[in-house]
Enzyme design. Structure first.
Site, PDB file in Angstrom:
ATOM      1  N   HIS A  22       0.813  -1.216   0.000  1.00 44.85           N
ATOM      2  CA  HIS A  22       0.000   0.000   0.000  1.00 44.85           C
ATOM      3  C   HIS A  22       0.844   1.262   0.000  1.00 44.85           C
ATOM      4  O   HIS A  22       0.308   2.362  -0.057  1.00 44.85           O
ATOM      5  CB  HIS A  22      -0.945   0.026   1.202  1.00 44.85           C
ATOM      6  CG  HIS A  22      -1.988  -1.042   1.164  1.00 44.85           C
ATOM      7  ND1 HIS A  22      -2.876  -1.175   0.128  1.00 44.85           N
ATOM      8  CD2 HIS A  22      -2.273  -2.042   2.032  1.00 44.85           C
ATOM      9  CE1 HIS A  22      -3.678  -2.205   0.358  1.00 44.85           C
ATOM     10  NE2 HIS A  22      -3.323  -2.751   1.497  1.00 44.85           N
ATOM     11  N   HIS A  29       8.747   6.462   4.155  1.00 49.24           N
ATOM     12  CA  HIS A  29       7.683   6.115   3.213  1.00 49.24           C
ATOM     13  C   HIS A  29       6.688   7.264   3.149  1.00 49.24           C
ATOM     14  O   HIS A  29       6.748   8.203   3.945  1.00 49.24           O
ATOM     15  CB  HIS A  29       6.992   4.804   3.623  1.00 49.24           C
ATOM     16  CG  HIS A  29       6.355   4.868   4.969  1.00 49.24           C
ATOM     17  ND1 HIS A  29       7.018   4.531   6.140  1.00 49.24           N
ATOM     18  CD2 HIS A  29       5.108   5.237   5.356  1.00 49.24           C
ATOM     19  CE1 HIS A  29       6.211   4.694   7.175  1.00 49.24           C
ATOM     20  NE2 HIS A  29       5.048   5.129   6.730  1.00 49.24           N
ATOM     21  N   HIS A  68       2.498   8.719   2.499  1.00 49.16           N
ATOM     22  CA  HIS A  68       1.050   8.493   2.519  1.00 49.16           C
ATOM     23  C   HIS A  68       0.375   9.619   1.748  1.00 49.16           C
ATOM     24  O   HIS A  68       0.755  10.784   1.865  1.00 49.16           O
ATOM     25  CB  HIS A  68       0.513   8.493   3.955  1.00 49.16           C
ATOM     26  CG  HIS A  68       0.992   7.348   4.778  1.00 49.16           C
ATOM     27  ND1 HIS A  68       0.297   6.169   4.903  1.00 49.16           N
ATOM     28  CD2 HIS A  68       2.110   7.198   5.536  1.00 49.16           C
ATOM     29  CE1 HIS A  68       0.960   5.345   5.692  1.00 49.16           C
ATOM     30  NE2 HIS A  68       2.074   5.945   6.092  1.00 49.16           N
ATOM     31  N   HIS A  79       6.903  10.018   6.188  1.00 51.61           N
ATOM     32  CA  HIS A  79       7.261   9.490   7.501  1.00 51.61           C
ATOM     33  C   HIS A  79       8.710   9.019   7.468  1.00 51.61           C
ATOM     34  O   HIS A  79       9.057   8.139   6.676  1.00 51.61           O
ATOM     35  CB  HIS A  79       6.368   8.309   7.885  1.00 51.61           C
ATOM     36  CG  HIS A  79       4.967   8.684   8.182  1.00 51.61           C
ATOM     37  ND1 HIS A  79       3.977   7.747   8.412  1.00 51.61           N
ATOM     38  CD2 HIS A  79       4.368   9.892   8.305  1.00 51.61           C
ATOM     39  CE1 HIS A  79       2.829   8.367   8.651  1.00 51.61           C
ATOM     40  NE2 HIS A  79       3.052   9.668   8.591  1.00 51.61           N
ATOM     41  N   THR A 119       0.955   4.213  12.300  1.00 50.32           N
ATOM     42  CA  THR A 119      -0.344   4.410  11.643  1.00 50.32           C
ATOM     43  C   THR A 119      -0.753   3.216  10.790  1.00 50.32           C
ATOM     44  O   THR A 119      -1.779   3.259  10.119  1.00 50.32           O
ATOM     45  CB  THR A 119      -0.331   5.680  10.765  1.00 50.32           C
ATOM     46  OG1 THR A 119       0.623   5.510   9.699  1.00 50.32           O
ATOM     47  CG2 THR A 119       0.027   6.909  11.590  1.00 50.32           C
ATOM     48  N   THR A 120       0.048   2.170  10.807  1.00 51.81           N
ATOM     49  CA  THR A 120      -0.293   0.910  10.149  1.00 51.81           C
ATOM     50  C   THR A 120      -0.163  -0.212  11.170  1.00 51.81           C
ATOM     51  O   THR A 120       0.540  -0.063  12.180  1.00 51.81           O
ATOM     52  CB  THR A 120       0.639   0.620   8.957  1.00 51.81           C
ATOM     53  OG1 THR A 120       2.002   0.596   9.412  1.00 51.81           O
ATOM     54  CG2 THR A 120       0.487   1.672   7.868  1.00 51.81           C
TER      55      THR A 120
END
Length: 275
Positions: free
Chosen positions: A104, A130, A132, A149, A218-219
């Site tokens: 994702h 990474h 988002h 992030h 957050t994952t």
């Protein structure tokens, strides 16, 4: 004569050792972000969507039960302005890196020591970064086009994330330096590609002000007690760059942003240096 009791004893000792190693390895892997994100998604009201993450695996229960979850809305009227936190002292250096499609998002993983950041007197080593889109954190209810992030880990295995938000505008020079590699991944079946030496000091922050609070990944597994530093200045990125980061993932989704989580009376600081 064969001593079967001795053989049995050796067998069980070996079996116990293997079980212990596997258990330790499993516990370590469950602490950080998952490497393969295909086991969950960002679709609202889906059986694998954000509302159900905490039900998918026992080790992901914090996603549904945690009281210190991220992201949050950073509201100016609720922040505590301070000057004692100090600047974000980044001591980074070039490192061999790999671009990886995790399902994702696109992660840039540093294979060698990429340097550290010091927070509250403790050093945290930069592990990966990474993106988002749109942003996960919001400022006064406003969501932005992209969020970076930069994930760090300390010797105590606690995590610290430095975050940069982006709005649509001029191209981001760091992402621009990776565009050819991102385009390459978009055309490849393989999930990762070595991109050589990458210098994380090239990531522009452009502000000494930042928000600081304690939250979570957050994952999944949504591990808590993560120290978040969200840079106050919003930088710019082009629509093409945002789209490139999404296309390279191959998940056909328009978003990989977790919904905003309750603040639950947590204290949010805004570091503002004394001029």
């Amino acid at each position: 004569m064969v001593n079967y009791s001795s053989i049995s004893c050796i067998f069980f000792v070996a079996l116990f050792s293997i079980f212990t190693i596997v258990s330790i390895s499993s516990a370590a892997s469950s602490h950080g972000e998952v490497e393969d994100e295909r086991e969950f998604n960002y679709k609202k009201n889906d059986e694998k969507g954000p509302e159900r993450w905490g039900e998918l695996k026992p080790e992901w229960e914090m996603c549904g039960k945690g009281e210190m979850q991220s992201p949050i809305d950073l509201m100016n009227e609720r922040v505590n302005i301070v000057s004692h936190l100090g600047r974000l002292n980044r001591d980074y250096n070039p490192s061999n890196a790999t671009l990886k499609n995790r399902g994702h998002d696109i992660m840039l993983k540093f294979e060698d020591g990429a340097g550290t950041i010091k927070i509250n007197g403790f050093e945290y080593e930069l592990q990966q970064l990474h993106w988002h889109s749109p942003s996960e954190h919001t400022i006064n209810g406003r969501r932005f086009a992209l969020e970076l992030h930069m994930v760090h880990e300390g010797r105590n295995r606690r995590m610290a994330v430095v975050t940069v938000l982006y709005k649509i505008g001029r191209a981001d020079t760091f992402i621009r330096s990776l565009e050819k590699e991102l385009e390459g991944i978009a055309e490849m079946e393989e999930a990762e590609k070595n991109v050589g030496m990458i210098d994380p000091t090239k990531i522009k922050i452009g502000s000494r002000k930042y928000y600081r609070y304690t939250g979570s990944l957050t994952t999944p597994p949504c591990t808590q007690n993560v120290t978040w530093s969200v840079v106050r200045k919003v930088r710019t990125v082009t629509r093409k760059q945002v789209k490139l980061l999404r296309v390279a993932v191959h998940d056909d989704a328009n978003s990989n942003a977790r919904p905003v989580q309750p603040t639950n009376k947590r204290i949010v600081h805004l570091y503002r240096p004394i001029v």
